[in-house]
Design a protein around this motif. Structure first.
Motif, PDB file in Angstrom:
ATOM      1  N   LEU B  21     -47.877  20.891  -5.225  1.00 49.91           N
ATOM      2  CA  LEU B  21     -48.559  20.582  -3.962  1.00 49.91           C
ATOM      3  C   LEU B  21     -49.862  19.883  -4.307  1.00 49.91           C
ATOM      4  O   LEU B  21     -50.581  20.282  -5.217  1.00 49.91           O
ATOM      5  CB  LEU B  21     -48.843  21.853  -3.162  1.00 49.91           C
ATOM      6  N   LEU B  47     -45.204  25.733  -0.485  1.00 46.67           N
ATOM      7  CA  LEU B  47     -46.215  25.829   0.577  1.00 46.67           C
ATOM      8  C   LEU B  47     -46.081  27.167   1.314  1.00 46.67           C
ATOM      9  O   LEU B  47     -47.069  27.858   1.561  1.00 46.67           O
ATOM     10  CB  LEU B  47     -46.046  24.643   1.537  1.00 46.67           C
ATOM     11  N   GLY B 209     -44.682  16.844  -2.425  1.00 49.13           N
ATOM     12  CA  GLY B 209     -45.860  17.719  -2.523  1.00 49.13           C
ATOM     13  C   GLY B 209     -47.032  17.300  -1.666  1.00 49.13           C
ATOM     14  O   GLY B 209     -48.141  17.821  -1.826  1.00 49.13           O
TER      15      GLY B 209
END
Lengths: 244, 241
Positions: B21, B47, B209
């Motif tokens: 991410l 996430l 990401g």
């Protein structure tokens, strides 16, 4: 730590085993069968069998519970249920002690059956008495559970978990005094045996087989096994992570 | 708009500094169905796991219902349904639910009513004594969902809850999600299926990401000039490349 959550975890583990009748049958039937086979292996040499059989009663529960607890905990880790539980208000000690209690109950039942066969059918003389024999067998199963819970963290598959038995248990089995008296082994192996918990579990069983009452040596052996088991449980709880 | 989740400069990397991410900033509304939409491997599960606090983040800040993600106080308020089933196959549905009900700290008196409500909600009353291993995959999915609903959490985080389900069951589940959001609950639902995106009140489109859009579906379509989310997604991706 919550008593309700710990007891519920034990109940859940026992329920899982209740639905797996084949595993239950293997847990309870295999040790008495092995003892009976061994009796006839030493046919005509009953003194040898009488000295080995009580030691085996301290070894079987440990090995069985080591295997079962490491596999069932590994499943818990890999199936996502442990991950889910760790997002809930359960504490790690609820989880660990819940498992330890469930497997100690199974260990007690297993020891009851094996001791029943050993003392009743195979007529092995035990000077120390049945209650002492059962207590040590349960402590051995508690040790096996604790070691299984701890080592399961290092296995990525059930295949690897099973490999921990020859890697982790067999060396202890070789040096615990079952095959050769420990003081006849090389000094290095004696030192190794001194720091392995199975040696103390087997010593405790030997004490019960040969002496009556709670001698200081017996109590020391039991305390050492319990300390090993508790250390393994604490280390096992460190391997459970809420955040990965 | 009251925010259920605030994310600032979130970065998550794995071994050898592989970024999963990258600099995520989000403010997600409460009481809505929020869709995390993106292809497989986009970073949706990472996430989600960062939000529920089951993953160590590399840097950044995540606030969930006003508290840091993963806080002890959130364990009764946030429910997480993982992509894996996360149920015990060798227990019956009833045994599974009873166990998780106890783990959530619900007393015995309330637990019986809760058990029957949960079974009714996921339409598994007649199967309550069946081992989970003997259920179809859709039924197993519903058991997993029922566990997430225990204790009436304020935020439900469901990782691909409809994957592998037949259209009839999927429709029923989306009705349930709507009902839950009408009750004031916030739902985060991840999916790689674009046709599910239009059912959400708010969308977070994820790719490689990064967040490529976070808006209501209508706003995303207006901004891209497209008539559906799939085209909008492609437009956004094309625009980025």
């Amino acid at each position: 730590m919550s008593i309700i959550r710990t007891l519920s975890t034990s109940k859940r583990v026992l329920n899982q085993l209740k639905h797996d009748k084949r595993t239950l049958a293997l847990i309870f039937i295999v040790p008495p069968i092995l003892l009976t086979i061994l009796k006839y292996v030493f046919d005509g040499q009953s003194r040898i069998f009488d000295s080995i059989a009580p030691m085996l009663l301290g070894i079987f529960p440990m090995i069985m519970m080591f295997l079962i607890s490491s596999i069932i905990t590994l499943r818990e880790r890999s199936s996502g249920t442990l991950n889910r539980l760790m997002t809930m208000p359960i504490s790690k000690s609820d989880f660990i002690f819940g498992y330890a209690l469930a497997f100690s109950i199974i260990g007690l039942l297993q020891a009851l059956l094996a001791a029943g066969v050993m003392l009743g059918l195979l007529k092995v003389p035990v000077v120390g008495g049945t209650i002492e024999t059962l207590i040590i067998a349960v402590i051995a199963s508690f040790l096996g559970t604790s070691l299984g819970l701890f080592t399961s963290a290092f296995a990525k598959s059930e295949f690897q978990a099973i490999q921990f038995m020859p890697a982790f248990i067999f060396p202890q089995l070789l040096v615990c005094g079952l095959f050769v008296a420990r003081n006849n082994m090389s000094r290095l192996l004696q030192l190794f045996a001194d720091v392995m918990p199975l040696s103390y579990s087997v010593d405790a069983m030997k004490q019960v087989a040969n002496t009556s009452g709670w001698s200081s040596v017996l109590i020391k052996d039991i305390i050492v096994v319990l300390i090993f088991a508790l250390i393994a449980l604490v280390l096992g709880s460190f391997t459970i992570k809420r955040k990965e | 708009m009251v925010s259920a989740i605030e994310i600032e400069e979130l970065n998550v990397s794995v071994a050898k500094n592989i970024k999963i991410l990258n600099d995520i900033k989000l403010s997600l509304p409460s009481g809505k169905i929020i869709g995390f939409i993106g292809p497989s491997g986009a970073g949706k599960t990472t996430l989600i796991r960062s939000i529920v606090g089951s993953l160590k983040i590399t840097s950044g800040r995540i606030s969930v219902l006003g508290l840091p993600a993963g806080s002890k106080q959130l364990r009764n308020r946030v429910a997480y349904m993982t992509q894996e089933l996360s149920v015990y196959p060798d227990l019956t549905i009833k045994e599974n639910l009873n166990y998780f009900i106890t783990m959530m700290g619900i007393n015995k008196k309330s637990s019986e009513n809760m058990l029957s409500d949960l079974l009714k909600t996921v339409e598994l009353e007649s199967k309550s004594n069946v081992l989970v291993s003997n259920l179809s995959s859709g039924q197993k999915q519903r058991v997993s969902l029922a566990i997430s609903l225990i204790g009436s959490p304020e935020l439900l985080v469901l990782d691909e809850p409809t994957v592998g389900l037949d259209p009839v069951l999927r429709e029923k589940l989306w009705k349930l999600f709507k009902t839950l959001s009408e009750q004031g609950k916030t739902l985060i639902i991840s999916s790689h299926s674009m046709d599910e995106a239009s059912r959400c009140d708010y969308l977070v489109l994820v790719r490689n990401g990064k967040i490529i859009a976070d808006q209501t579906p209508q706003n995303i379509m207006e901004q891209t000039g497209c008539t559906n989310i799939e085209d909008s997604f492609l437009e956004l991706v094309g625009g980025k490349e």
